[in-house]
Design a protein around this motif. Structure first.
Motif, PDB file in Angstrom:
ATOM      1  N   ASP A   1       0.814  -1.223   0.000  1.00 18.77           N
ATOM      2  CA  ASP A   1       0.000   0.000   0.000  1.00 18.77           C
ATOM      3  C   ASP A   1       0.842   1.264   0.000  1.00 18.77           C
ATOM      4  O   ASP A   1       0.279   2.375   0.035  1.00 18.77           O
ATOM      5  CB  ASP A   1      -0.907   0.017   1.237  1.00 18.77           C
ATOM      6  CG  ASP A   1      -1.922  -1.121   1.227  1.00 18.77           C
ATOM      7  OD1 ASP A   1      -2.184  -1.649   0.127  1.00 18.77           O
ATOM      8  OD2 ASP A   1      -2.456  -1.462   2.301  1.00 18.77           O
TER       9      ASP A   1
ATOM     10  N   ARG B   1       0.007   4.049  -2.685  1.00 20.27           N
ATOM     11  CA  ARG B   1      -1.238   4.766  -2.397  1.00 20.27           C
ATOM     12  C   ARG B   1      -1.093   5.634  -1.150  1.00 20.27           C
ATOM     13  O   ARG B   1      -1.657   6.741  -1.077  1.00 20.27           O
ATOM     14  CB  ARG B   1      -2.371   3.777  -2.204  1.00 20.27           C
ATOM     15  CG  ARG B   1      -2.856   3.142  -3.507  1.00 20.27           C
ATOM     16  CD  ARG B   1      -3.981   2.158  -3.282  1.00 20.27           C
ATOM     17  NE  ARG B   1      -3.509   0.949  -2.617  1.00 20.27           N
ATOM     18  CZ  ARG B   1      -4.290  -0.051  -2.242  1.00 20.27           C
ATOM     19  NH1 ARG B   1      -5.593   0.018  -2.462  1.00 20.27           N
ATOM     20  NH2 ARG B   1      -3.780  -1.117  -1.654  1.00 20.27           N
ATOM     21  N   THR B   2      -0.318   5.179  -0.170  1.00 20.25           N
ATOM     22  CA  THR B   2      -0.103   5.969   1.047  1.00 20.25           C
ATOM     23  C   THR B   2       0.648   7.257   0.738  1.00 20.25           C
ATOM     24  O   THR B   2       0.305   8.328   1.265  1.00 20.25           O
ATOM     25  CB  THR B   2       0.675   5.141   2.079  1.00 20.25           C
ATOM     26  OG1 THR B   2      -0.031   3.926   2.337  1.00 20.25           O
ATOM     27  CG2 THR B   2       0.851   5.888   3.375  1.00 20.25           C
TER      28      THR B   2
END
Length: 407
Positions: free
Chosen positions: A300, A303-304
């Motif tokens: 992730d 996206r983070t």
């Protein structure tokens, strides 16, 4: 832990036990006590029954007293009959009957040294009996709970005759010659001796061991009474006679306590092992979850990063797009917070990181009142305001500076 009765047999010893697998009592014959002791362990519950030849059995008639007084009277009477001091023996007694202020006592005693010698095979293996009694007392308690009865049975190579009164051993002797003894002469002498001691010779029962079945005719002719056969007791009835020496009692108590501590230590070790195992399982699970989260964070991460950058951009643009940060709006709320016309705003500065308000009030109290209203204004809660002490002018007016920072 098993329950065992060690009793003298016609030859050797019999071990009466109840195996855990089926619960039925069984009898095993051993040629010696050494052989029987090899089948026992220290945590077994063992009752040792002594042959009549090892003990002194005596019938007493004493005044009817209670408790320790009666025990002391029995001790004194035994001391008169024993060839050695009472400190060298262990004794016990049972009350046969009480009537007319008197009580009839069945007392037995055994020399401690002799008892230790016969029980050496048990003691050497750490097996301390729970109780030491007399086999004749067990037999009479099992087969004749009431009345007067005569018992004849083989024991340790000899023939024993015992009389019971109300299920208690009243009189016992070994018949010389064993099964080959002239019973037609011995039994009348036995009954005469019993009568001299106050025992009735009218036996309600005459019981003969099944191994002496061939002697029934002789016994019936000598006593002119019918006989009944009896088998070995499985298990023997309990008796109140206990000849367990005090030293054995103390050692058995210490042994029981050691076993209890061993069990506690084993249980503690099991519990500790279980706790350690659970801790290792928990640690393994936490490491597994840590690896899972690391993989999830890595997956992730793009996206983070995008979300963080977007949040920073929106935060940087907030003063331009959020009405709460518009200068005209802030000025309007500041003027709304003026407590009176005696407070005047002389300068206003605003940047992305802070705002500053300078002013002058006729009194220092008005400056503090203005700062308090600004802090409480509902439309200015996006800022944290702080004001230092106002500077007092020669004309007593107060100059102040109010600074606000975004929350």
């Amino acid at each position: 832990m098993g329950k065992f009765f060690l009793v003298p047999g016609a030859e050797g010893w019999n071990l009466i036990s109840r195996p855990a697998e089926n619960g039925n009592w069984r009898v095993r014959a051993f040629p010696s006590l050494d052989a029987a002791a090899e089948t026992l362990s220290t945590d077994d519950d063992v009752v040792l029954a002594l042959p009549i030849s090892m003990v002194l059995a005596q019938r007493m008639r004493l005044p009817s007293v209670e408790g320790s007084e009666l025990r002391e009277m029995v001790r004194i009477q035994l001391e008169k009959a024993l060839p050695f001091s009472t400190e060298e023996v262990t004794s016990d007694f049972e009350v046969i009957e009480q009537a007319n202020g008197e009580c009839v006592i069945s007392a037995v005693a055994v020399q401690n040294q002799r008892l230790t010698e016969i029980a050496a095979p048990l003691l050497n293996r750490g097996v301390i009996p729970r109780a030491v009694t007399v086999y004749a007392a067990q037999r009479v308690a099992t087969h004749a709970g009431k009345g007067c009865a005569l018992f004849i049975y083989p024991e340790s190579g000899a023939l024993v005759s015992a009389i019971s009164e109300n299920g208690k051993l009243s009189f016992a002797r070994t018949i010389d010659g064993g099964v080959a003894a002239p019973l037609e002469l011995e039994l009348p002498q036995l009954t005469m001796t019993a009568e001299l001691q106050g025992i009735t010779a009218s036996f309600q029962n005459v019981l003969v061991d099944e191994k002496c079945f061939g002697l029934r005719d002789k016994i019936e002719q000598a006593l002119a009474a019918p006989t009944e056969t009896m088998a070995i007791e499985t298990p023997p009835a309990s008796t109140g006679l206990n000849l367990l020496p005090q030293a054995w009692r103390d050692e058995r108590l210490r042994q029981v306590r050691r076993e209890q501590w061993k069990k506690r230590l084993v249980l503690g070790g099991i519990a500790y092992g279980a706790i350690v195992a659970l801790a290792l399982i928990q640690l393994g699970y936490l490491k597994f979850r840590e690896r899972q989260l690391d993989r999830q964070i890595k997956r992730d991460a793009p996206r983070t990063v995008f979300v963080r950058e977007a949040a920073n951009n929106w935060k940087a643009l907030a003063p331009a797009i959020d009405p709460h940060f518009y200068p005209i709006e802030i000025l309007l709320h500041l003027f709304d917070s003026l407590p009176s016309q005696d407070v005047r705003i002389t300068a206003y500065n605003q940047s992305a990181r802070q705002i500053s308000v300078e002013g002058e009030a006729n009194k220092a109290a008005l400056a503090y009142q203005f700062a308090d209203k600004v802090k409480k204004h509902p439309d200015l809660q996006s800022f944290t305001f702080d004001m230092q002490s106002p500077r007092i002018l020669p004309n007593d007016h107060a100059q102040f500076r109010l600074e606000g920072r975004p929350r």
